[in-house]
Scaffold this active site. Structure first.
Site, PDB file in Angstrom:
ATOM      1  N   ASP A  91      -2.526   6.209  -3.527  1.00 23.54           N
ATOM      2  CA  ASP A  91      -1.393   5.569  -2.857  1.00 23.54           C
ATOM      3  C   ASP A  91      -0.897   4.424  -3.735  1.00 23.54           C
ATOM      4  O   ASP A  91      -1.384   4.226  -4.852  1.00 23.54           O
ATOM      5  CB  ASP A  91      -1.769   5.102  -1.444  1.00 23.54           C
ATOM      6  CG  ASP A  91      -2.757   3.946  -1.452  1.00 23.54           C
ATOM      7  OD1 ASP A  91      -3.446   3.772  -2.474  1.00 23.54           O
ATOM      8  OD2 ASP A  91      -2.848   3.224  -0.438  1.00 23.54           O
ATOM      9  N   ASP A 115      -1.162   1.195  -3.984  1.00 27.44           N
ATOM     10  CA  ASP A 115      -2.040   0.165  -4.560  1.00 27.44           C
ATOM     11  C   ASP A 115      -3.406   0.720  -4.946  1.00 27.44           C
ATOM     12  O   ASP A 115      -4.306  -0.030  -5.324  1.00 27.44           O
ATOM     13  CB  ASP A 115      -2.187  -1.025  -3.607  1.00 27.44           C
ATOM     14  CG  ASP A 115      -2.957  -0.676  -2.337  1.00 27.44           C
ATOM     15  OD1 ASP A 115      -2.970   0.514  -1.952  1.00 27.44           O
ATOM     16  OD2 ASP A 115      -3.542  -1.587  -1.724  1.00 27.44           O
ATOM     17  N   SER A 137       0.815  -1.215   0.000  1.00 28.69           N
ATOM     18  CA  SER A 137       0.000   0.000   0.000  1.00 28.69           C
ATOM     19  C   SER A 137       0.853   1.271   0.000  1.00 28.69           C
ATOM     20  O   SER A 137       1.608   1.519  -0.917  1.00 28.69           O
ATOM     21  CB  SER A 137      -0.956  -0.051   1.198  1.00 28.69           C
ATOM     22  OG  SER A 137      -1.912   0.959   1.126  1.00 28.69           O
TER      23      SER A 137
END
EC number: 5.4.2.10
Length: 448
Positions: free
Chosen positions: A240, A242, A100
């Site tokens: 972000d 992902d 992430s």
């Protein structure tokens, strides 16, 4: 062994904490637990743009194939694409390889069930139990019973088509800036906005395996804030790594965080009669300003523990349609079963287009109370000790008295890093800044 799974799957520094061996074990155990009884089950596998993604993907797929399951490889796509495509393709499970918003040296593995939801604690524990039992009872088929790997070439386009269909009109005439964080959004977000007719300007859309989240994206939106002004855009979005979250930037270059996004979308859905029970689901970290704005708009708030999985649990339980976090994880349950940065960005752009008002004006329905977040770096096994520490609890009481009912103290251990987060809200920025950092320093000093 302690619990492998944190608040967002298994995460760690790739090749030391999260090794190829662990990825293989997770693939093997996950495929077994999530598809027990299915004949030739199908599992989707995707990743973000990190250099370690290739290594972990290969190992994970090997584990999946070793129990006779099929691995459908999606390549680099956003996390929410895995959730959606698991349902669309009728797969038995989906796996995303990503850490992430974390720095490049980290990576993670998270599973989705056949409905596209993150796993329950019980299922995660069962996967760990299978690994710890040394795969007792897990089949090792041979010959034609082994699994095969196939590449799904239409995955990205299928996801883009789905996202575009969440707003039923063109974005023609809007100038939009996108910061793709050199991550999983670098193709899908640009293509979706362009196909909807927007005039799109893009930064940080050249991933090289090492530059994901590096001074860019939703954790570092400063470049986008300047870029929106420079290009005279109507609004901007920062994703972000992902792309399961996004933050917005208004036409004046101001950052619009998840609280403002949730307020804006809740008000709009309520006006359309689509906000179930006029209720918004948020976490205890949401700003007190959101509570006040919701009260003014006659919107009910339900609060959960920190983490989008807890927001989602509450939403599913009571069939609420909108929820999320200040960090930009926003869940539109009518559309997807997890936070979706692209869907969120499209909804905001759609509201700006439909209302024919500037984003800054639309967000003026909420006033944010000053909020400070300070991190105390402490070992994972000591993250809960502050709860029973008299000195720390005494310090918290003193701060609460000083805030005099206008503000609050919230302390919580990070689910993904060796940190305890200290959050303060109050009327005086300088005062709460000093209090938060003093408290974080005290916690750090005591447990290191």
């Amino acid at each position: 062994m302690g619990r492998m799974f944190g608040t967002d799957g298994v995460r760690g520094v790739a090749n030391t904490e999260l090794t190829a061996r662990i990825a293989y074990d997770l693939g093997r155990a996950g495929a077994y637990v999530l598809t027990e009884g299915a004949h030739k089950p199908k599992i989707l596998v995707a990743k973000d743009t990190r250099i370690s993604g290739d290594m972990l993907e290969s190992a994970l797929i090997a584990g999946i194939l070793s129990v006779g399951a099929e691995a459908i490889v999606l390549g680099v796509v956003p996390t929410p694409a895995v959730a959606y495509l698991t349902r669309k393709y009728g797969a038995d499970a989906g796996v995303m390889i990503s850490a992430s918003h974390n720095p490049v040296e980290y990576n993670g593995i998270k599973f989705f069930n056949d409905k596209g939801y993150k796993l329950s604690d019980e299922l995660e524990d069962e996967i760990q139990r299978v690994i710890e039992s040394d795969f007792e009872g897990v089949p090792s088929p041979t010959g034609t019973d082994l699994g095969r790997e196939t590449i799904e070439v239409s995955a990205l386009d299928d996801y883009i088509e789905f996202a575009k269909n969440t707003i039923p009109y063109s974005l023609k005439g809007l100038k939009i800036a996108l910061d793709c964080a050199n991550g999983a959004a670098y193709k899908s977000s640009v293509k979706a906005f362009r196909e909807l007719g927007a005039d799109v300007f893009v930064i940080n859309d050249n991933p090289d395996g090492t530059n994901i989240n590096e001074n860019c994206g939703s954790t570092h939106p400063e470049e986008l804030m300047e870029y929106v002004i420079k290009k005279k855009c109507d609004l901007g979005f920062a994703f972000d790594g992902d792309a399961d979250r996004c933050l917005a930037v208004d036409e004046k270059g101001n950052l619009i965080n998840g609280d403002f996004i949730l307020m804006l979308c809740a008000k709009y859905l309520k006006e359309l009669g689509k906000l179930k029970d006029d209720t918004l689901v948020v976490t205890v970290m949401s700003n007190l300003g959101l509570d006040i704005a919701c009260k003014n708009e006659k919107i009910n708030i339900v609060k959960t523990a920190v983490g989008d999985r807890y927001v989602l649990e509450e939403m599913v339980k009571n069939k609420y349609v909108l929820g999320g976090e200040q960090s930009g994880h926003v869940i539109f349950l009518d559309y997807n079963s997890t936070g979706d940065g692209l869907v969120t960005a499209l909804q905001i752009a759609g509201i700006v287009k439909k209302k024919e008002k500037a984003l800054s004006e639309l967000c003026s329905i909420m006033k944010e109370l000053p909020q400070v977040l300070a991190n105390a770096t402490i070992p994972n096994d000591k993250k809960d000790l502050y709860l029973t520490d008299d000195e720390i609890q005494n310090e918290i009481r003193k701060i609460e008295e000083a805030l005099n009912g206008v503000g609050r103290v919230l302390i919580r251990p990070s689910g993904t890093e060796p940190l305890v987060r200290v959050m303060l809200e109050g009327e005086n920025q300088a005062e709460i800044d000093e209090m938060a950092h003093n408290l974080a320093n005290l916690i750090e000093k005591k447990y290191n």
